[in-house]
Design a protein around this motif. Structure first.
Motif, mmCIF file in Angstrom:
data_model
loop_
_atom_site.group_PDB
_atom_site.id
_atom_site.type_symbol
_atom_site.label_atom_id
_atom_site.label_comp_id
_atom_site.label_asym_id
_atom_site.label_seq_id
_atom_site.Cartn_x
_atom_site.Cartn_y
_atom_site.Cartn_z
ATOM 1 N N ILE A 116 3.237 9.056 -3.203
ATOM 2 C CA ILE A 116 2.053 9.275 -3.842
ATOM 3 C C ILE A 116 0.687 8.631 -2.817
ATOM 4 O O ILE A 116 -0.179 9.586 -2.632
ATOM 5 C CB ILE A 116 1.648 8.442 -5.127
ATOM 6 N N SER A 117 0.837 7.445 -2.410
ATOM 7 C CA SER A 117 -0.316 7.101 -1.437
ATOM 8 C C SER A 117 -0.411 7.877 -0.147
ATOM 9 O O SER A 117 -1.266 8.112 0.300
ATOM 10 C CB SER A 117 -0.354 5.426 -1.282
ATOM 11 N N VAL B 22 5.338 8.221 4.325
ATOM 12 C CA VAL B 22 4.744 7.264 3.192
ATOM 13 C C VAL B 22 3.387 6.784 3.699
ATOM 14 O O VAL B 22 3.247 6.699 4.797
ATOM 15 C CB VAL B 22 5.840 6.129 2.753
ATOM 16 N N GLY B 23 2.691 6.278 2.818
ATOM 17 C CA GLY B 23 1.228 5.734 3.015
ATOM 18 C C GLY B 23 1.447 4.444 3.927
ATOM 19 O O GLY B 23 2.344 3.957 3.726
ATOM 20 N N LYS B 24 0.616 4.197 4.763
ATOM 21 C CA LYS B 24 0.399 3.179 5.700
ATOM 22 C C LYS B 24 -0.671 2.084 5.175
ATOM 23 O O LYS B 24 -0.676 1.035 5.566
ATOM 24 C CB LYS B 24 0.476 3.682 6.963
ATOM 25 N N GLY B 25 -1.784 2.631 4.641
ATOM 26 C CA GLY B 25 -2.808 1.807 4.324
ATOM 27 C C GLY B 25 -3.731 1.308 5.676
ATOM 28 O O GLY B 25 -4.525 0.791 5.428
ATOM 29 N N SER B 26 -3.153 1.942 6.687
ATOM 30 C CA SER B 26 -4.077 1.572 7.953
ATOM 31 C C SER B 26 -5.589 2.317 7.681
ATOM 32 O O SER B 26 -5.604 3.409 7.166
ATOM 33 C CB SER B 26 -3.577 2.288 9.258
ATOM 34 N N LEU C 190 -7.205 -3.490 -1.732
ATOM 35 C CA LEU C 190 -6.054 -3.821 -1.145
ATOM 36 C C LEU C 190 -6.286 -2.876 0.081
ATOM 37 O O LEU C 190 -5.864 -3.353 1.021
ATOM 38 C CB LEU C 190 -4.890 -3.273 -1.818
ATOM 39 N N THR C 191 -6.505 -1.709 0.140
ATOM 40 C CA THR C 191 -6.530 -0.962 1.363
ATOM 41 C C THR C 191 -8.186 -0.877 1.770
ATOM 42 O O THR C 191 -8.607 -0.172 2.875
ATOM 43 C CB THR C 191 -6.285 0.761 1.300
ATOM 44 N N LEU D 23 4.496 -2.888 7.427
ATOM 45 C CA LEU D 23 3.032 -2.799 7.634
ATOM 46 C C LEU D 23 2.395 -4.056 8.179
ATOM 47 O O LEU D 23 1.844 -4.916 7.536
ATOM 48 C CB LEU D 23 2.323 -2.719 6.309
ATOM 49 N N GLU E 36 -0.304 -4.849 9.591
ATOM 50 C CA GLU E 36 -1.957 -5.299 9.033
ATOM 51 C C GLU E 36 -1.884 -6.087 7.703
ATOM 52 O O GLU E 36 -2.983 -6.252 7.350
ATOM 53 C CB GLU E 36 -2.491 -3.849 9.082
ATOM 54 N N PHE E 37 -1.032 -5.918 7.017
ATOM 55 C CA PHE E 37 -1.170 -6.485 5.571
ATOM 56 C C PHE E 37 -0.270 -7.645 5.419
ATOM 57 O O PHE E 37 0.812 -7.887 5.611
ATOM 58 C CB PHE E 37 -0.545 -5.422 4.688
ATOM 59 N N LEU F 232 -2.783 4.827 -9.325
ATOM 60 C CA LEU F 232 -2.678 3.428 -8.367
ATOM 61 C C LEU F 232 -2.407 4.093 -7.029
ATOM 62 O O LEU F 232 -3.048 3.714 -5.939
ATOM 63 C CB LEU F 232 -1.871 2.495 -8.792
ATOM 64 N N GLY F 233 -1.472 4.762 -6.696
ATOM 65 C CA GLY F 233 -1.160 5.130 -5.507
ATOM 66 C C GLY F 233 -2.211 6.382 -4.745
ATOM 67 O O GLY F 233 -2.516 5.818 -3.670
ATOM 68 N N VAL G 94 0.767 7.111 -10.581
ATOM 69 C CA VAL G 94 -0.263 8.091 -9.934
ATOM 70 C C VAL G 94 -1.415 7.789 -9.634
ATOM 71 O O VAL G 94 -1.848 7.673 -8.264
ATOM 72 C CB VAL G 94 0.018 9.278 -10.582
ATOM 73 N N PRO H 288 0.910 -1.226 -0.006
ATOM 74 C CA PRO H 288 -0.012 0.071 -0.148
ATOM 75 C C PRO H 288 0.921 1.428 0.004
ATOM 76 O O PRO H 288 0.466 2.350 -0.363
ATOM 77 C CB PRO H 288 -0.697 0.047 1.447
ATOM 78 N N HIS I 84 -4.769 3.609 -3.619
ATOM 79 C CA HIS I 84 -4.497 2.962 -2.367
ATOM 80 C C HIS I 84 -4.465 3.933 -1.214
ATOM 81 O O HIS I 84 -5.214 3.600 -0.133
ATOM 82 C CB HIS I 84 -3.156 2.453 -2.513
#
Lengths: 352, 352
Positions: free
Chosen positions: B213-214, B146-150, B294-295, A273, A275-276, B248-249, B246, A241, B252
């Motif tokens: 990006i994410s 950076v993105g974490k997706g939590s 995914l997220t 991560l 969680e993933f 896709l990020g 871009v 992610p 997510h």
């Protein structure tokens, strides 16, 4: 230093300004992970590495002579490589001092750290005073166009992964090595800082501006008509992610004829991560193939590269056999076994 | 300029330093495409726009009073917005001269152009001399992780597209407008330069470093617990070989509960790439849903927004009806029809 591969890699042999022979700087690295860059250089380009410089508190070590900057220069070193990463990628006062010492001993300095050498006035001043060069592997100086997706000549193999830091660089370099051994023209195309130091050039793909990811991949693997292969170092994972955007742009720009999926059995979760969990191998490979078809309709998978460094020999063989059954593709560990069967498959599928 | 939406959009109301009232600068724009930014501001924030400044050779025009910088200042303008794009996004000598004039008249200056205002010493000097502010919508000043997706709280809708420049910003703004009309808390979250000038803030997602990006998408649509919606402006397309990374990020990081697919019927090929045709609507939507999971595992599609600006009314109605049948989702044009049925669907699907 001239080696048998260099004539075949004119574009990626390290440039004279910051090229080999190298003194590898480990500083006061606390563990193996911190010297990933130095270890990668020593493993893949041993002929370029003439010594290591370790601080008094450095824990890991390489099988190279201990040399001071002055001794390294006398032994023929051209460049000191900061082969160490510390928390946050910053240059500590120790490192800054040692970089100045290296410049004053007549060495150029190359760095893969996040923080720039040029952010430190003492370093900039010392380089100017001594006429030495600084090279930052994470900095991309070229102006490039956005990706276009137009079909270009040449054979390209891209490594993709179930996760980050799972063996894509080692896999790419092992494939290049195996192809060169067979007399096939092949170039490792670097997309990360360690790969760039090993290849002597490349694109730090995760550091370019977002609009230029696929353009960066097109730039680093230009059209070729010698029948040879570009073996492109993958980054991240479509299932991570944080970084999937980088992976997708790299996939589109690489326009791969062949994909190799990289994986580490037993990894508990996506890097950083908890969680993933990792994707299923089949889902991951199919998703990568599907996305690749946008710019490369006939792309095929030619193997699975397994990082079995945490397994004993028997378990490693078993893991490869199981994945080979599951996926119907050759599965090998690039370090433990070499990737001859994956290269066989690539050549068989892509018409060499 | 206080308006009925501002109390509901504390984070995205334009800041005082470069906020409204606006004088829209069109320069010597040759066509409609060149004044996309000015037209977007005048359409979506008419209450903020008090006049236009046109050069002698300017072709397009807005329905706003013609004002000089001095007259605009006297009429209460706070900022001149460079609402014009020319080839390469550069500031011509004309534009530089007019920016200096605006600063000397006491206006701040905001720009969505690629080339920086601050790249011109005359502009920097004039801003310093007059104590006025410069704002660059394509420049991102914040340090973000950076993105974490939590999983984070709140309802989020993201617009995605079959191509670039197909109506994702107009669609997002029309959804925000419809939700606010119904008394539902909603914030347009801008990811492009025009959107940022309209929203008064945001993340220029295609200008951040690729690894972020994410993270940029997570930053621009933070957790919310007021039961309201973040309506996130999409960028690019998963099927555009230049920019899919871009997209896709952003997908997510946005962690969308709902997707709206944007499309223009009759577009001959992907923007800028004659070799690439547009994806099938069903394939495009399914690919976006799959990647979003995914997220955001429970993401749903809630509608198709059609840009029918090139069709007559009857053809537009027919196009929407056909796509509605094909996709089993409400299909409307945000400008011609409004998006009430798409908002109905979003509210029905996502538990409001």
């Amino acid at each position: 230093m001239p080696n048998s591969h260099e004539n075949k890699q004119p574009e990626t042999s390290a440039p004279a300004s910051w090229g080999p022979p190298y003194l590898l700087y480990l500083g006061n690295a606390a563990d193996e992970l911190s010297i990933k860059t130095a270890r990668g250089l020593a493993y893949w380009r041993p002929q370029w590495c003439i010594g290591q410089l370790r601080g008094a508190e450095c824990v890991p070590e390489l099988k190279l002579p201990y040399l001071s900057c002055v001794d390294a220069k006398a032994a023929g070193a051209n460049t000191m490589v900061l082969g160490v990463a510390n928390a946050g990628g910053r240059l500590s006062p120790d490192i800054v001092r040692d970089v100045v010492t290296a410049l004053e001993a007549g060495l150029n300095v190359a760095s893969g750290l996040h923080q720039r050498l040029s952010a430190h006035p003492e370093i900039v001043a010392a380089a100017a005073r001594t006429g030495r060069e600084l090279f930052e592997a994470r900095q991309f100086q070229h102006e490039i166009p956005v990706g276009k997706g137009s079909r270009r000549a040449g054979l390209r193999l891209l490594t993709v992964g179930t996760d980050c830091s799972i063996g894509k660089m080692y896999t790419s370099l092992a494939i290049e090595r195996e192809m060169l051994k067979r007399g096939i023209a092949a170039n490792f195309r670097a997309t990360g800082q360690t790969g760039i130091l090993i290849a002597g050039g490349g694109v730090p793909i995760d550091a370019v501006v977002a609009d230029f990811i696929s353009g960066g991949a097109e730039w680093v693997s230009p059209a070729r008509d010698d029948g040879g292969w570009d073996v492109i170092e993958g980054q991240g994972s479509l299932f991570h992610p944080s970084y999937a955007g980088v992976s997708l742009g790299l996939l589109h720009g690489s326009q791969p004829d062949a994909l190799v999926l990289c994986h580490e059995p037993g990894r508990p979760h996506m890097r950083g991560l908890p969680e993933f969990s990792l994707p299923e191998l089949k889902t991951c490979l199919e998703t990568n193939l599907q996305a690749s078809r946008l710019t490369s309709p006939d792309v095929v998978a030619v193997g699975v590269a397994l990082n079995t460094s945490k397994l004993d020999n028997e378990a490693a063989q078993r893991a490869c056999a199981e994945i080979e059954d599951l996926m119907g593709l050759p599965c090998q560990d690039p370090v433990r076994m070499g990737l001859d069967r994956i290269v066989d498959q690539a050549l068989a599928c892509c018409g060499n």
